[in-house]
Design a protein around this motif. Structure first.
Motif, mmCIF file in Angstrom:
data_model
loop_
_atom_site.group_PDB
_atom_site.id
_atom_site.type_symbol
_atom_site.label_atom_id
_atom_site.label_comp_id
_atom_site.label_asym_id
_atom_site.label_seq_id
_atom_site.Cartn_x
_atom_site.Cartn_y
_atom_site.Cartn_z
ATOM 1 N N THR A 110 -95.720 53.416 36.802
ATOM 2 C CA THR A 110 -97.025 53.727 36.989
ATOM 3 C C THR A 110 -98.067 53.464 35.473
ATOM 4 O OG1 THR A 110 -96.940 55.506 38.754
ATOM 5 C CG2 THR A 110 -99.317 55.303 37.862
ATOM 6 N N ILE A 111 -99.005 52.530 36.523
ATOM 7 C CA ILE A 111 -99.807 52.372 35.021
ATOM 8 C C ILE A 111 -101.915 52.611 35.630
ATOM 9 C CG2 ILE A 111 -100.739 50.589 33.560
ATOM 10 C CD1 ILE A 111 -97.437 49.542 33.804
ATOM 11 N N ASP A 112 -101.814 53.197 34.383
ATOM 12 C CA ASP A 112 -103.442 53.306 34.836
ATOM 13 C C ASP A 112 -103.970 52.259 33.385
ATOM 14 O OD1 ASP A 112 -103.357 55.727 36.909
ATOM 15 O OD2 ASP A 112 -103.154 57.063 35.608
ATOM 16 N N THR A 113 -104.947 51.625 34.169
ATOM 17 C CA THR A 113 -105.541 50.945 32.780
ATOM 18 C C THR A 113 -106.777 50.567 33.550
ATOM 19 O OG1 THR A 113 -103.597 49.268 33.199
ATOM 20 C CG2 THR A 113 -105.604 47.956 32.905
ATOM 21 N N PHE A 114 -107.613 50.756 32.132
ATOM 22 C CA PHE A 114 -109.504 50.956 32.558
ATOM 23 C C PHE A 114 -109.740 50.040 31.503
ATOM 24 C CE2 PHE A 114 -107.771 54.962 31.754
ATOM 25 C CZ PHE A 114 -108.149 55.981 33.192
ATOM 26 N N PHE A 115 -110.751 48.871 31.685
ATOM 27 C CA PHE A 115 -111.837 47.923 31.345
ATOM 28 C C PHE A 115 -111.960 48.040 29.916
ATOM 29 C CE2 PHE A 115 -113.576 47.143 35.333
ATOM 30 C CZ PHE A 115 -112.761 46.973 36.301
ATOM 31 N N THR A 116 -111.512 46.863 29.175
ATOM 32 C CA THR A 116 -112.084 47.052 27.827
ATOM 33 C C THR A 116 -113.271 46.945 27.392
ATOM 34 O OG1 THR A 116 -109.559 46.019 27.457
ATOM 35 C CG2 THR A 116 -111.404 45.419 25.562
#
Length: 343
Positions: A200-206
């Protein structure tokens, strides 16, 4: 002329691969490589019964690999050799534990499939991994057209790679609901998204990619207001192809289903870089781009850990070791404080 497959050997290979798949939980992609490695050894060994295995065969096969050439005529890479030998090592170790083989094959026999220490170090060494600069990615994105629905989708694909460095297999499996523009996030749920190792990966905008956020929002707005897609529809649906009378085929909207392969994404990235006069780096290069940017600009350990987690890495050392390499010129600048020999 290659000998016909040995039925006993084929049964053993099948049992071994079943063990690797169901007991070791290896992926189909890894299993394909292991099948190829076993077949390579079996053919080289003249299809001799595996029950007749001797350590001399292991040493001979290793010498054979050292003399092999690729299709371009270059010696086989050490990493490739390591992968092939690792499969044979696991196979012989497994074989030594099977009924009828315990008295013939010892577990220690598997060790003869190891590389030398020097070759092992070379195989493990991370090769140079080219990646675009932040400014190159921004330039390529800025030159991408967005007049048609397909162009909007393609630009959004490139934009999401800039913002997140998401793995291409995960990108093509995303649904609209996985992107939250307000939170500036992408939720990679392994039950629905093809993440590496099912994580499970939570990715946020750079930060700093405002144009990319605009391009992504423009595409999602089209999906919602014009195409009337729902949350469970693909974020990037495949292109529909329709036949034209006596004129071949043409793109005709979208199919409403996910891309079946990652090749369309690679094509989108290649065309975008070519249009900007920049060499093609491929989708995975965005991960290297963001990792190197983080390694260079992070001002705290916590910030570096956050950047690592954003890429889906469990250990920050993975980010630094595999993705955070700097160029020779940058290394020299950081160590000596000089930008060139003329300084």
């Amino acid at each position: 002329m290659t000998k016909r497959p040995n039925e006993k050997n084929e049964r053993l290979k099948r049992r071994f691969l079943e063990y690797r798949k169901f007991a070791r939980q290896l992926s189909e992609k890894t299993l394909d490589r292991e099948i190829a490695a076993l077949e390579r050894f079996d053919v080289w060994n003249g299809r001799k019964d595996f029950a007749q295995f001797h350590i001399s065969q292991a040493m001979g096969f290793r010498t054979y690999l050292e003399q092999c050439k690729t299709k371009t005529g270059k010696p086989l890479g050490k990493a490739t050799m390591r992968s092939v030998l690792a499969t044979l090592r696991e196979f012989i170790l497994w074989l030594s534990q099977q009924d009828g083989f315990r008295s013939r094959i010892k577990a220690a026999d598997a060790d003869y499939f190891n590389l030398s220490r020097r070759d092992e170090a070379e195989a493990r060494a991370a090769p140079p991994r080219p990646a675009p600069s932040i400014n190159q990615a921004k330039r390529a994105l800025g030159l991408m057209p967005s007049a048609t629905p397909q162009q909007k989708r393609d630009k959004a694909v490139f934009a999401l790679l800039c913002l997140t460095g998401i793995r291409v297999a995960a990108l093509v499996s995303l649904k609209i609901k996985h992107v939250d523009l307000q939170e500036q996030s992408v939720t990679q749920n392994p039950r629905e998204v093809s993440t590496k190792f099912g994580k499970t990966i939570d990715t946020f905008f750079t930060k700093g990619f405002e144009d990319a956020e605009i391009a992504l929002a423009d595409w999602i707005s089209y999906c919602d207001e014009v195409a009337l897609y729902g949350p469970d529809d693909p974020l990037f649906p495949a292109t529909a192809i329709a036949a034209r009378s006596n004129e071949g085929f043409e793109a005709c909207g979208f199919t409403g289903s996910h891309w079946k392969t990652t090749e369309p994404v690679r094509t989108i990235v290649r065309i975008a870089f070519e249009a900007a006069g920049i060499q093609n780096y491929g989708p995975h290069a965005f991960r290297h781009m963001l990792a190197r940017h983080a390694a260079k600009h992070c001002t705290s350990v916590a910030e570096l850990v956050a950047a690592s987690q954003n890429l889906g890495h469990t250990d920050v050392l993975t980010t630094l070791r595999s993705y955070g390499q700097i160029s020779r010129d940058e290394q020299r600048k950081l160590i000596t404080g000089h930008t060139s020999d003329l300084d």
